[in-house]
Design an enzyme around this catalytic site. Sequence first.
Site, PDB file in Angstrom:
ATOM      1  N   ASN A  11       0.860  -1.194   0.000  1.00  0.00           N
ATOM      2  CA  ASN A  11       0.000   0.000   0.000  1.00  0.00           C
ATOM      3  C   ASN A  11       0.892   1.238   0.000  1.00  0.00           C
ATOM      4  O   ASN A  11       1.480   1.578   1.028  1.00  0.00           O
ATOM      5  CB  ASN A  11      -0.896  -0.041   1.256  1.00  0.00           C
ATOM      6  CG  ASN A  11      -1.723   1.218   1.411  1.00  0.00           C
ATOM      7  OD1 ASN A  11      -1.837   2.021   0.484  1.00  0.00           O
ATOM      8  ND2 ASN A  11      -2.299   1.398   2.592  1.00  0.00           N
ATOM      9  N   LYS A  13       0.066   4.262  -0.249  1.00  0.00           N
ATOM     10  CA  LYS A  13      -0.620   5.420   0.355  1.00  0.00           C
ATOM     11  C   LYS A  13      -0.428   6.659  -0.532  1.00  0.00           C
ATOM     12  O   LYS A  13      -0.327   6.529  -1.737  1.00  0.00           O
ATOM     13  CB  LYS A  13      -0.121   5.654   1.780  1.00  0.00           C
ATOM     14  CG  LYS A  13      -0.060   4.372   2.613  1.00  0.00           C
ATOM     15  CD  LYS A  13       0.094   4.647   4.069  1.00  0.00           C
ATOM     16  CE  LYS A  13       0.375   3.355   4.801  1.00  0.00           C
ATOM     17  NZ  LYS A  13       0.170   3.427   6.216  1.00  0.00           N
ATOM     18  N   HIS A 100      -9.559   0.743   5.276  1.00  0.00           N
ATOM     19  CA  HIS A 100      -8.221   0.975   5.829  1.00  0.00           C
ATOM     20  C   HIS A 100      -8.329   1.939   7.011  1.00  0.00           C
ATOM     21  O   HIS A 100      -9.138   2.865   6.996  1.00  0.00           O
ATOM     22  CB  HIS A 100      -7.288   1.540   4.760  1.00  0.00           C
ATOM     23  CG  HIS A 100      -5.856   1.555   5.214  1.00  0.00           C
ATOM     24  ND1 HIS A 100      -5.361   2.542   6.026  1.00  0.00           N
ATOM     25  CD2 HIS A 100      -4.840   0.680   5.004  1.00  0.00           C
ATOM     26  CE1 HIS A 100      -4.077   2.271   6.294  1.00  0.00           C
ATOM     27  NE2 HIS A 100      -3.749   1.155   5.681  1.00  0.00           N
ATOM     28  N   GLU A 102      -6.652   4.369   7.985  1.00  0.00           N
ATOM     29  CA  GLU A 102      -6.505   5.810   7.706  1.00  0.00           C
ATOM     30  C   GLU A 102      -7.790   6.381   7.118  1.00  0.00           C
ATOM     31  O   GLU A 102      -8.126   7.541   7.341  1.00  0.00           O
ATOM     32  CB  GLU A 102      -5.296   6.032   6.790  1.00  0.00           C
ATOM     33  CG  GLU A 102      -3.995   5.862   7.569  1.00  0.00           C
ATOM     34  CD  GLU A 102      -2.865   5.221   6.798  1.00  0.00           C
ATOM     35  OE1 GLU A 102      -2.894   5.238   5.554  1.00  0.00           O
ATOM     36  OE2 GLU A 102      -1.947   4.693   7.460  1.00  0.00           O
ATOM     37  N   GLU A 172      -5.255  -5.295  10.777  1.00  0.00           N
ATOM     38  CA  GLU A 172      -4.266  -4.236  10.910  1.00  0.00           C
ATOM     39  C   GLU A 172      -4.517  -3.461  12.204  1.00  0.00           C
ATOM     40  O   GLU A 172      -5.305  -2.499  12.215  1.00  0.00           O
ATOM     41  CB  GLU A 172      -4.359  -3.277   9.729  1.00  0.00           C
ATOM     42  CG  GLU A 172      -4.096  -3.926   8.395  1.00  0.00           C
ATOM     43  CD  GLU A 172      -3.540  -2.917   7.406  1.00  0.00           C
ATOM     44  OE1 GLU A 172      -2.415  -3.091   6.977  1.00  0.00           O
ATOM     45  OE2 GLU A 172      -4.235  -1.931   7.104  1.00  0.00           O
ATOM     46  N   GLY A 178       2.424   2.100  10.668  1.00  0.00           N
ATOM     47  CA  GLY A 178       3.335   3.218  10.474  1.00  0.00           C
ATOM     48  C   GLY A 178       4.046   3.651  11.738  1.00  0.00           C
ATOM     49  O   GLY A 178       4.662   4.718  11.770  1.00  0.00           O
ATOM     50  N   SER A 217       3.507  -2.302  10.306  1.00  0.00           N
ATOM     51  CA  SER A 217       4.971  -2.259  10.464  1.00  0.00           C
ATOM     52  C   SER A 217       5.657  -3.586  10.151  1.00  0.00           C
ATOM     53  O   SER A 217       6.594  -3.990  10.841  1.00  0.00           O
ATOM     54  CB  SER A 217       5.336  -1.772  11.875  1.00  0.00           C
ATOM     55  OG  SER A 217       4.892  -0.440  12.049  1.00  0.00           O
TER      56      SER A 217
END
Length: 263
Positions: A11, A13, A100, A102, A172, A178, A217
Amino acid sequence: MSERRPFVGGNWKMNSTLKGASELIRGVADALAGEIAPIDVAVFPPCVYLLAVKSILRDRQSPIMLGAQDVYPEAEGAFTGEVSVDMLRDCGVQVILAGHSERRHVIGEDDELINRKVKAILEGGLRCVLCVGETLEQREDGRTHEVNEIQLRSGLAGIAEGLVDNLVIAYEPVWAIGTGQTATPDDAEEAHEKIREVLKDMYDGVSDRLRIIYGGSVKPGNAAGLFGQRSIDGGLIGGASLKIADFVPIVRASMQSVRSASE
Ligand code: PEP
């Protein structure tokens, strides 16, 4: 490692440039040429670079799948700034992310919108990676499995068993995305097993075939430990998918997990 075919996605992003994205996909496709038969590999570039990435993959006859990071669930019309499943398919997209963290926590998408997206993707015949996962606060409150179950049941509400063969679930944990903090292989395995119990309850006939991948991560140094777990069927990779020198060994760790399982 299970008998399910692993899936590893990168991904990207909102990163890179046209030149950078082109160099990245060339590097990844060339490094993995001829190698990735035992697993599925996908990249999720920013929407504006999809066609350029597709063209590079097509020139190389690469089996790497083209993914989109987002989609709008309506077919067409007055939805300024959005793109539909058909438009993405037209650009060569084969798989789309939904839910996701985010998009849930930064953009503010709710479970109902995510459910509409999952439906539109699967009904449109594309693959969907539905992401679920708890925040740090929810984890500290002991609500990890409850949150995952709520996100799964709402994300998949009204979706018939006949459609879920094209579904991949990504676990996730939000606190691991991240941040450099990764769930331990044992913690991730436990979460995956609970997710599979929910899937079994919802889709008894096919749940064993559904892939559940881990994201948060993942790096070359921890990929083998995670992918070696029985219930972890690959990974969704963010930061490390932006570097050829990191993404390629992560993909190779997944391929190695297939080889080790068959020895
Ligand atoms: C992600 O964006 O899905 C992700 C897992 O990111 P990272 O690997 O950077 O934690």
